[in-house]
Design an enzyme around this catalytic site. Sequence first.
Site, mmCIF file in Angstrom:
data_model
loop_
_atom_site.group_PDB
_atom_site.id
_atom_site.type_symbol
_atom_site.label_atom_id
_atom_site.label_comp_id
_atom_site.label_asym_id
_atom_site.label_seq_id
_atom_site.Cartn_x
_atom_site.Cartn_y
_atom_site.Cartn_z
ATOM 1 N N SER A 6 1.791 -1.987 3.757
ATOM 2 C CA SER A 6 1.874 -0.810 4.626
ATOM 3 C C SER A 6 0.483 -0.248 4.847
ATOM 4 C CB SER A 6 2.747 0.262 3.962
ATOM 5 O OG SER A 6 2.624 1.489 4.675
ATOM 6 N N TYR B 184 5.457 4.781 -3.279
ATOM 7 C CA TYR B 184 5.561 3.681 -2.307
ATOM 8 C C TYR B 184 4.183 3.124 -1.965
ATOM 9 C CZ TYR B 184 6.295 1.653 2.385
ATOM 10 O OH TYR B 184 6.315 0.841 3.483
#
Length: 269
Positions: A147, A160
């Site tokens: 990401s 995350y």
Amino acid sequence: MSGDAIRMDGKVAIVTGGAGGIGEATARLLTARGACVVIADIAFERAEALAADLAGAIALPLDLEQEQSVETLVERTVAHFGRLDVLHNNAALLGPEIAQADGDVERMGTALWDRTFAVNVRGTMIACRAALPHLRETRGCIVNTVSNLALQGHLIQAAYSSSKAAVIQMTRAIAASHGKAGVRCNAVAPGMTMTPALREAFPPALRQVVEDETLRDRLGDPRDIAEAIAFLASDAARNVTGQVLVCDGGGASHVPGLAGFRSFFAGEQ
Ligand SMILES: NC(=O)c1ccc[n+]([C@@H]2O[C@H](COP(=O)([O-])OP(=O)(O)OC[C@H]3O[C@@H](n4cnc5c(N)ncnc54)[C@H](O)[C@@H]3O)[C@@H](O)[C@H]2O)c1
């Protein structure tokens, strides 16, 4: 190698978390390019429904938190198709409640942190470990989805983003250890990508903030990310390994505050 190196004819790929969103788009693209695809997901009914729609695809259940489940996925893939060419680690612990609970470290729940790392990092490691002997045989590759949040600090999703940063380093470690045996390992780092789930859950005002920092005229969609993944999974990327391909419409490529500068200069004219 086929004449058109982007084609995937004769190749077998596992797409984890392939039942929806970016994983679904990747499963669709890889099968369209000739691959046999295993759609592996904890949402098994959705995976089965998608597999029924795609020639050359099957669905297998997967729970990345369960070591045996991950190992069985790889075993069943090779038993069914006789080989494995691509492992695409796309699944991650996501969803509105998870995102809501995953903020700043000072208020982090230890259980959420552990679960995030269990799915995103430990599960990915087990899948890579199980797949590597088969990938050596086919001179195959791994593509991990990380990401843009793993590359920059943010106010949100500390667990995350930290887990995805760990997967980036795992990507480089695997590339370094297995390159000479013919196995490549790369990562794709999407920016905010308009999956159906995100389109529904993300506040429009915040979406606009991200869109303003993007260098394209719109945010990316799942097919945009699938194209980058399919490239890295193909022989066209044969000289690319140990890399993170940022696929975010240029959002992370420019000076901080570009949207503000854009408004300032527009106001001067
Ligand atoms: N959409 C975005 O804006 C965006 C941005 C950056 C990175 N990503 C990354 O892209 C990937 C796909 O995300 P998406 O937006 O398509 O999300 P998604 O929720 O549509 O897909 C994730 C899939 O993973 C599956 N999954 C969750 N936990 C699992 C488990 N324990 N075992 C097996 N499968 C499990 C889910 O069932 C789901 O199908 C993820 O790695 C995500 O972190 C997405």
